[in-house]
Structure formats: structure tokens, C-alpha cells
Design an enzyme around this catalytic site. Sequence first.
Site, PDB file in Angstrom:
ATOM      1  N   SER A 145       0.744  -1.322   0.142  1.00 30.34           N
ATOM      2  CA  SER A 145       0.104  -0.083  -0.052  1.00 30.34           C
ATOM      3  C   SER A 145       1.022   1.072  -0.117  1.00 30.34           C
ATOM      4  CB  SER A 145      -0.913  -0.144   1.210  1.00 30.34           C
ATOM      5  OG  SER A 145      -1.889   1.037   1.191  1.00 30.34           O
ATOM      6  N   ASP A 244      -9.713  -3.839  -5.304  1.00 30.03           N
ATOM      7  CA  ASP A 244      -9.138  -2.659  -4.737  1.00 30.03           C
ATOM      8  C   ASP A 244      -9.130  -1.585  -5.452  1.00 30.03           C
ATOM      9  OD1 ASP A 244      -7.239  -1.071  -3.291  1.00 30.03           O
ATOM     10  OD2 ASP A 244      -5.362  -2.180  -3.548  1.00 30.03           O
ATOM     11  N   HIS A 274      -8.229  -4.889  -0.681  1.00 25.95           N
ATOM     12  CA  HIS A 274      -6.868  -4.173  -0.398  1.00 25.95           C
ATOM     13  C   HIS A 274      -6.443  -4.594   1.194  1.00 25.95           C
ATOM     14  CE1 HIS A 274      -4.022  -0.756  -0.322  1.00 25.95           C
ATOM     15  NE2 HIS A 274      -4.343  -0.701   0.951  1.00 25.95           N
TER      16      HIS A 274
END
Length: 304
Positions: A145, A244, A274
Site C-alpha cells: 500500500s 481494490d 486491499h
Amino acid sequence: MRAALKALSYPDIDIRKSYPLKRQIDTAVGKKIGAAYETWDHTVQCGDHEVPVRLFASGNGADDRILLFFHGGGWVTGNIDSYNKICCQMAEATGHLVVSVDYRLAPEHRFPQGLEDCYAVAREVCLDASLFGVSARRITLIGDSAGGNLAAAVSLMARDRGEFLPARQILIYPATWNDHTPASPFRSVTENGTDYLLTSRRICDYMELYRGSAADLQNPYFAPLLAEDFTGLPETLVVTAQYDPLRDEGEEYAARLAEAGGDVVCRRMPDALHGFLALPPQFAQVGRIYEWINAFLREREERI
């Protein structure tokens, strides 16, 4: 599957107000580690301050290969404590020594302060083989991320500054673009931006807390897809998640690297949200991502 994924999603609270509480919760959930793992704490000098790092080794792998890990959390939450479980799992699954970087967080330390911490650690680890007894060719940057964003930015910065260059990078559902409003050019922002754990609004809030000024939004070290040149970058594995909002920009980053002649592997995890890296190892997606990571590392490390 879609209904189950939506049921797992949490309310879209205002992270700009609640990030201190989110930090405490993340640390409490991720801090405990099993007795089978060995850890060591260390610091790296960066300007006028020291950056803490934590080393994870499970005892069943090699200690001559490093995964230099930058954690997620939107540049605002997360730390080496909250990522203990993930790093232990990573060390065991890959047989690598995992070095987790506790970079400074926004909004107390806005862009590029956290990035400079990551760069300083990567520079020292890659240039000083005596630090951990590992040559630069056996070091791989990895992040999830916001950490994937930082890994990509460190590689760009390293290439541009010419001090060192990581051999490989693994970018797990990375943030690479600067706009996650409905005006985004990426379809995944609108398709997955409201119902699947990480929302487009949450991404915008994180970026607002991270950036130091409006000009940062046009900086390729803030949003790596803005780079004008994608040549000369490390061998790369990009992993995205089906549900995501960051999916398409991660895949576009992989495509840009490939178009520039880079050695790139891009894999999309089906039926995944995610943040799936934080799931217990019994989940199929976790087992599969480590299969992909190990295949990528094995093929390229054999060339050394």
C-alpha cells in the site's frame, strides 16, 4: 463473494480526525509475535535523527538475503510494532531476513520526511555490506500500500541521485497516482471505491495528511506514475487485488516499467481486498502471494 467482502468492510470514518486511535488499534492488533521468531532492533542515522528498524528471522531460512520492508497505513498509521505479525510471517514464508523500517509518519512529518527515512535506510543497507553482512545484489525492497508507494519512490530517487540502486522491488497493491476522486482516470477507483474496506475517500484523506503542499501532488516521488522516465529501475513484482481502488494504478505502473524495457511481473489476486497481506496464513490469498513472491525472488536471485 461480493456480499462477503462488503460485510468485512468497516465504516468510512474520517481518518483525518481518528488517525491517533487507528494507530493505537493497529499496534495492539499486530504487536504480539510468536516465540518461534527472533527479532533484533537497530537504528539508522538520517540527518539529525535515527530511524528505528527491526530485523526478523524465523531460524529456518538464509540470513544472506534481505527483504527491506516499508509498511502500509496511508503514510499516517502503522509502525514496526503493528506489522510484527506480517513481518514474522514474511520471514518464515520466504526464508529471508526481513528488515522493517519505522519511518516517520504524517501529519506530524509530511512528505518527503518519511520517504527520506526509507531512502536513508535503503542507502545504508545497500552501500554498507558490513551492516548486516549482505551484498546489495541480495537486497529486495518490499512494501504494501503506502509502503509500496515508498518502495517505488525510493527506487526512483536512488536512480536519480545515483548513489545506489536496489536490485529488486516488490510492490504490493501500491499507491502510485495522485487523484482518487471520481475524476480519476482509473476505473477501479469508481468500481471499488465505496464498498471494499479501503475507500476512495479514505485514500484522499490519507494523501491530504501526507502531502506538505499542493505542489507535492505533481511530484513523482509522491505519485510514481508521474515519472517522466521509467528506465533503469529495479526488477519488479507488482501484486494488485481485485476489489481494490488502487488496482488499476498499480497495474499501470507495472505496464510503464515494462514499456521502458524493465524486468516486470504483474499479478492480480482474485477475490481479494486491499490489505489481504495481513490475513492469517490459512487464507488462500496469503499462500498464493508468497508463492508469487518466492518464484520472483528465486528466479532472479539464482542469477547472482
